[in-house]
Design a protein around this motif. Structure first.
Motif, short mmCIF file in Angstrom:
data_model
loop_
_atom_site.label_atom_id
_atom_site.label_comp_id
_atom_site.label_asym_id
_atom_site.label_seq_id
_atom_site.Cartn_x
_atom_site.Cartn_y
_atom_site.Cartn_z
N VAL A 45 89.49 -5.84 -18.85
CA VAL A 45 88.89 -6.74 -19.83
C VAL A 45 87.42 -6.94 -19.50
O VAL A 45 87.01 -6.90 -18.34
N THR A 46 86.65 -7.18 -20.54
CA THR A 46 85.21 -7.36 -20.40
C THR A 46 84.84 -8.78 -20.81
O THR A 46 85.67 -9.53 -21.33
N PHE A 47 83.60 -9.12 -20.58
CA PHE A 47 83.11 -10.42 -21.00
C PHE A 47 83.24 -10.56 -22.52
O PHE A 47 83.61 -11.62 -23.03
N ILE A 86 85.06 -13.53 -24.77
CA ILE A 86 84.43 -14.24 -25.90
C ILE A 86 85.28 -14.09 -27.15
O ILE A 86 85.53 -15.07 -27.87
N ASP A 87 85.74 -12.88 -27.41
CA ASP A 87 86.61 -12.65 -28.57
C ASP A 87 87.87 -13.49 -28.50
O ASP A 87 88.33 -14.06 -29.50
N TYR A 88 88.45 -13.60 -27.30
CA TYR A 88 89.66 -14.39 -27.12
C TYR A 88 89.39 -15.87 -27.42
O TYR A 88 90.16 -16.52 -28.13
N VAL A 89 88.29 -16.40 -26.91
CA VAL A 89 87.95 -17.81 -27.16
C VAL A 89 87.77 -18.06 -28.66
O VAL A 89 88.26 -19.05 -29.20
N ARG A 110 99.35 -16.75 -25.37
CA ARG A 110 99.77 -16.85 -23.96
C ARG A 110 99.60 -15.50 -23.27
O ARG A 110 99.04 -15.41 -22.18
N GLU A 111 100.10 -14.46 -23.91
CA GLU A 111 100.01 -13.14 -23.30
C GLU A 111 98.57 -12.66 -23.24
O GLU A 111 98.16 -12.01 -22.28
N GLY A 112 97.79 -13.01 -24.26
CA GLY A 112 96.37 -12.66 -24.25
C GLY A 112 95.64 -13.32 -23.10
O GLY A 112 94.79 -12.71 -22.44
N PHE A 113 95.97 -14.58 -22.84
CA PHE A 113 95.31 -15.29 -21.74
C PHE A 113 95.66 -14.66 -20.39
O PHE A 113 94.81 -14.55 -19.51
#
Length: 150
Positions: free
Chosen positions: A83-85, A89-92, A141-144
């Protein structure tokens, strides 16, 4: 759920452990009744029992045998990718968009992340708290979990 020999033994272990603190044993039984009645999910059970049995890791681990298999995923068992920065950001932004009608979960998410950085919570505690907020959001949850160290 606890009708097997192993289940009865586990209940006796919990009861014996808290023989001088009947309230904890009763609270455990209440949590399990709520779970059996589908008033709470397996994620809430794990979180509540982890808090209730703090300092008794063997009881927390022992409970896993009675919960659905998917609740026993360890933090490292998700399919991890690099995973990248930008991914973070996309996840947030995904979290923020998901809760645009009610921003309380998003604000709680940010508060938990802030507490994690300020008070150095361990990864399991962080993940458990995130699971409570995102209890009905498997993908979040899984994404986190993708951002946690292996």
């Amino acid at each position: 759920m606890f009708g097997t020999k192993g289940g009865r033994e586990y209940l006796m272990t919990v009861r014996t452990t808290f023989e001088n603190n009947r309230e904890k044993y009763d609270e455990f039984l209440k949590i399990m009744k709520d779970f059996r009645a589908n008033r709470i999910d397996h994620i809430s059970v794990r979180s509540q029992v982890r808090t209730l049995f703090e300092g008794h890791e063997e009881l927390i681990v022992g409970l896993n045998q009675f919960l659905p298999k998917r609740s026993m995923k360890s933090l490292g068992s998700f399919q991890r990718q690099d995973v990248t920065f930008a991914d973070a950001i996309d996840y947030v932004f995904k979290v923020k968009a998901r809760f645009e009608d009610d921003d309380r979960p998003y604000k709680s998410f940010l508060a938990i992340l802030k507490m994690y950085t300020e008070y150095e919570k361990n990864h399991a505690e962080l993940y458990d708290e995130i699971c409570v907020i995102f209890r009905d959001q498997d993908d979040l949850r899984e994404g986190f979990a993708q951002f946690l160290p292996r």
